[in-house]
Design a protein around this motif. Structure first.
Motif, mmCIF file in Angstrom:
data_model
loop_
_atom_site.group_PDB
_atom_site.id
_atom_site.type_symbol
_atom_site.label_atom_id
_atom_site.label_comp_id
_atom_site.label_asym_id
_atom_site.label_seq_id
_atom_site.Cartn_x
_atom_site.Cartn_y
_atom_site.Cartn_z
ATOM 1 N N ILE A 199 0.866 -1.175 0.000
ATOM 2 C CA ILE A 199 0.000 0.000 0.000
ATOM 3 C C ILE A 199 0.904 1.226 0.000
ATOM 4 O O ILE A 199 1.842 1.318 0.801
ATOM 5 C CB ILE A 199 -0.920 0.041 1.244
ATOM 6 N N ILE A 200 0.628 2.172 -0.895
ATOM 7 C CA ILE A 200 1.390 3.412 -0.985
ATOM 8 C C ILE A 200 0.681 4.451 -0.120
ATOM 9 O O ILE A 200 -0.470 4.799 -0.381
ATOM 10 C CB ILE A 200 1.478 3.890 -2.451
ATOM 11 N N HIS A 201 1.362 4.926 0.924
ATOM 12 C CA HIS A 201 0.744 5.854 1.869
ATOM 13 C C HIS A 201 1.156 7.306 1.671
ATOM 14 O O HIS A 201 0.356 8.208 1.918
ATOM 15 C CB HIS A 201 1.077 5.429 3.306
ATOM 16 N N VAL A 202 2.401 7.542 1.273
ATOM 17 C CA VAL A 202 2.920 8.910 1.170
ATOM 18 C C VAL A 202 3.777 9.020 -0.089
ATOM 19 O O VAL A 202 4.531 8.103 -0.409
ATOM 20 C CB VAL A 202 3.794 9.264 2.403
ATOM 21 N N ILE A 203 3.656 10.150 -0.770
ATOM 22 C CA ILE A 203 4.550 10.466 -1.891
ATOM 23 C C ILE A 203 5.561 11.474 -1.371
ATOM 24 O O ILE A 203 5.189 12.534 -0.869
ATOM 25 C CB ILE A 203 3.780 11.073 -3.076
ATOM 26 N N LEU A 204 6.833 11.146 -1.455
ATOM 27 C CA LEU A 204 7.871 12.081 -1.024
ATOM 28 C C LEU A 204 7.935 13.247 -2.013
ATOM 29 O O LEU A 204 7.609 13.075 -3.197
ATOM 30 C CB LEU A 204 9.228 11.388 -0.947
ATOM 31 N N PRO A 205 8.344 14.425 -1.545
ATOM 32 C CA PRO A 205 8.444 15.566 -2.463
ATOM 33 C C PRO A 205 9.340 15.230 -3.650
ATOM 34 O O PRO A 205 10.359 14.557 -3.511
ATOM 35 C CB PRO A 205 9.069 16.664 -1.599
ATOM 36 N N ARG A 206 8.945 15.736 -4.809
ATOM 37 C CA ARG A 206 9.724 15.497 -6.029
ATOM 38 C C ARG A 206 10.872 16.493 -6.091
ATOM 39 O O ARG A 206 10.677 17.690 -5.926
ATOM 40 C CB ARG A 206 8.826 15.650 -7.262
ATOM 41 N N LYS A 207 12.039 15.981 -6.347
ATOM 42 C CA LYS A 207 13.222 16.843 -6.487
ATOM 43 C C LYS A 207 13.233 17.459 -7.881
ATOM 44 O O LYS A 207 13.577 18.610 -8.070
ATOM 45 C CB LYS A 207 14.484 16.009 -6.238
#
Length: 159
Positions: free
Chosen positions: A116-124
């Motif tokens: 399960i994908i819970h969080v998307i890290l900020p895109r660099k």
């Protein structure tokens, strides 16, 4: 030598329980060769990941997407991933969903080749184009560092 089999081929040729078994077998092979730094995980993403409150989540990278089902790679292998209900509910537009190359926080499902994908890290960085739909200004379709990461993976597989 690692054989790369696409999800579509697997889905068309095997039943769901067989797919999970095949993915588990490939995960064992992939986990012997893939590390997070080899996928592009660096200090920037480590710092962003450390801000996540839930310590049971693990860092992983989106390696493909097919109609809301994601192939996700971490240092232990490859998984079929779906976004969490909370992430889906809070998404306002397409840019709030993962794209290929994004780093995400996942929760592996015990005994399955799924997560399960819970969080998307900020895109660099990102690679985007103008959308053909007037309501949306840009369509993100890949994190730019993916190009390097994917080339790096293919080069390792060829060696």
């Amino acid at each position: 030598m690692i054989i790369d089999i696409t999800e579509n081929f697997i889905k068309n040729q095997f039943h769901e329980n067989e797919i999970e078994e095949i993915l588990r077998a490939f995960n064992k092979i992939n986990s012997m060769m893939i590390s997070l730094p080899a996928l592009g995980y660096n200090e920037f993403f480590r710092n962003e990941f450390s801000k996540i409150e839930n310590t049971s989540y693990l860092p992983a990278r989106i390696i493909s997407e097919h109609k809301g089902i994601y192939r996700v790679q971490d240092d232990q292998g490859e998984y079929l991933g779906e976004i969490s209900g909370k992430l889906r509910y809070t998404a306002i537009n397409r840019q709030d969903f993962p794209v290929v190359g994004d780093w995400v926080a996942i929760q592996r499902l015990e005994g399955e080749a799924k997560c399960i994908i819970h969080v998307i890290l900020p895109r660099k960085t990102k690679l985007s184009r103008k959308s053909v739909v007037k309501q949306s200004k840009n369509k993100s379709f890949a994190a730019i560092s993916t190009i390097y990461s994917l080339c790096n993976q293919w080069m390792q597989r060829l060696m």
